[in-house]
Design an enzyme around this catalytic site. Structure first.
Site, PDB file in Angstrom:
ATOM      1  N   THR A 118       0.806  -1.221   0.000  1.00  9.38           N
ATOM      2  CA  THR A 118       0.000   0.000   0.000  1.00  9.38           C
ATOM      3  C   THR A 118       0.844   1.279   0.000  1.00  9.38           C
ATOM      4  OG1 THR A 118      -0.126  -0.079   2.414  1.00  9.38           O
ATOM      5  CG2 THR A 118      -1.924  -1.132   1.177  1.00  9.38           C
ATOM      6  N   LYS A 170      12.340 -12.074   0.060  1.00  6.64           N
ATOM      7  CA  LYS A 170      12.933 -11.878   1.379  1.00  6.64           C
ATOM      8  C   LYS A 170      11.881 -11.424   2.381  1.00  6.64           C
ATOM      9  CE  LYS A 170      16.440  -9.135   0.237  1.00  6.64           C
ATOM     10  NZ  LYS A 170      17.733  -8.412   0.335  1.00  6.64           N
TER      11      LYS A 170
END
Length: 415
Positions: free
Chosen positions: A170, A183
């Site tokens: 977002t 990751k």
């Protein structure tokens, strides 16, 4: 079944794992006298995840978040971890979206921000997962910035030794960075060692990342510029086109929140950033190769970000590191003074910081020493070789850092 193969018939990858696909359980002649027998069990793990750009991911007409990756068609529930700020801004809209699709929801709200990127947050998600009773093939839905996405990814890798999860970034920074690779992780914090960035985590791929630039419209100016720090990094090492677009249109993109009249340009710079991140990360998801162009701006920035006063955001610290590497590149005659100045003025035009009080040789040297540990004994420092490409060096000295700090201060009219 135990099978013995002549050593001439066994080939190995760089990790020493046999590449012969059949059989997978291979008896290998012991290499040490005390070992009576040894097997190497080789299994090639498939990794597949989707990165999609959407226009209106919370529009009820778009059933992506309601139906994708559910265990079966009749499954009608979602375990959702959402960023605290996103919940304030979009909580009602998110709830109405799932209500429209008759999906039962369970929300866990986490605060964003680097100070909250700690194992206690992972533990909170794990506690809620245990209480909820998440099924083994049921995906967690993570909606938020990079901090929340990293926390949820790490929790997903731990819960029942791995459950699926979906990312919905977002922030601009998360859209082009945290959502794209595999990751996950949190900072390690102790009274003795202080705060060590991303020291705990896992390589753990999501099912998918669903990107929607509409979320950027509610970010403040500083956080949009923060995302541009990572975007500038990619431009400098991967794409002269991306650099030119940021140089020409970056100010307007900030003003319009990546919406409005320049929406097509906004789409293009996001598309290029995601594409180059995937191209750079795709062949090297587990970082077996430690020379990574995406490490540009990530050598000195860890210490700068952790210790700066006043505090810096991640993309700001990355840009300060990146510009110092521009100076290093110039001093090594890898770029011209014209290219150096062009980069400098483009960064200043975007409001990106290019210097900090921590840009002193002793602090920067600590960054290089930490890089030696993280990059297996070599600096592997990415430097520019023209705008849009890079090379790696392993021989930066303390005296070279001193000279570059002088150059940096002169550019900023500091003594």
């Amino acid at each position: 079944m135990e099978t013995s193969l002549p050593s001439s018939q066994i080939s190995f990858n760089r990790r020493g794992i046999p590449l012969n696909r059949a059989p997978h359980n291979v008896f290998v002649k012991p290499a040490f006298g005390s070992c009576q027998k040894a097997w190497t069990n080789y299994f090639e793990l498939p990794v597949e995840y989707t990165v999609e750009i959407h226009d209106g991911i919370l529009n009820p007409a778009n059933d992506t978040l309601a139906t994708r990756y559910l265990p079966d068609r009749d499954y009608r529930r979602r375990f959702i971890v959402v960023d605290e700020q996103v919940q304030r801004l979009y909580g009602h809209e998110i709830s109405q979206y799932f209500k429209a699709h008759r999906v039962e929801t369970h929300f866990v709200v986490l605060p964003g921000g680097e100070e909250n990127k700690v194992f206690e947050a992972v533990d909170k998600v794990l506690f809620e997962l245990c209480k909820y009773g998440l099924h083994r093939r049921e995906p967690i839905l993570a909606i938020g910035g990079g901090v929340v996405l990293d926390i949820v990814g790490f929790a997903a890798s731990c819960y029942r030794r791995g459950v699926p999860y979906i990312r919905v970034p977002t922030t601009l920074l998360a859209i082009i960075d945290a959502s794209v690779g595999v990751k996950t992780g949190v900072d390690y914090v102790s009274s003795e060692l202080g705060r060590l960035k991303n020291r705990m985590g896992a390589f753990y791929a999501p099912c998918a990342a669903f990107l929607d630039k509409r979320f950027i419209a509610t970010q403040d100016r500083r956080n949009i510029i923060n995302g541009l720090g990572e975007m500038m990094k990619l431009a400098l090492v991967c794409s002269s086109e991306l650099f030119s677009l940021l140089e020409q249109y970056g100010q307007q993109l900030i003003m319009e929140g990546f919406q409005g009249r320049l929406s097509d340009v906004a789409d293009r710079v996001i598309e290029l950033s995601v594409q180059f991140m995937l191209e750079e990360l795709g062949p090297n998801l587990w970082e077996y190769k430690l020379e990574r162009s995406t490490d540009f701006g990530h050598t000195f920035s860890k210490i700068i970000e952790m210790e700066a006063e006043p505090a810096l955001l991640h993309g700001e610290a990355v840009n300060i590191d990146g510009f110092f590497c521009v100076i290093l590149s110039y001093k090594r005659r890898l770029i011209s003074s014209e290219e150096r100045d062009r980069i400098f003025y483009a960064m200043k035009k975007l409001g990106l910081p290019t210097i900090d009080a921590l840009c002193v040789p002793q602090v920067l040297w600590r960054g290089l020493e930490d890089a030696l540990e993280h990059r297996h004994g070599k600096q592997r420092l990415p430097l520019l070789n023209g705008i849009g490409s890079c090379i790696f060096v392993n021989d930066v000295s303390y005296s070279e850092l001193e000279e570059c700090v002088k150059e940096l201060n002169q550019l900023h009219n500091l003594k």
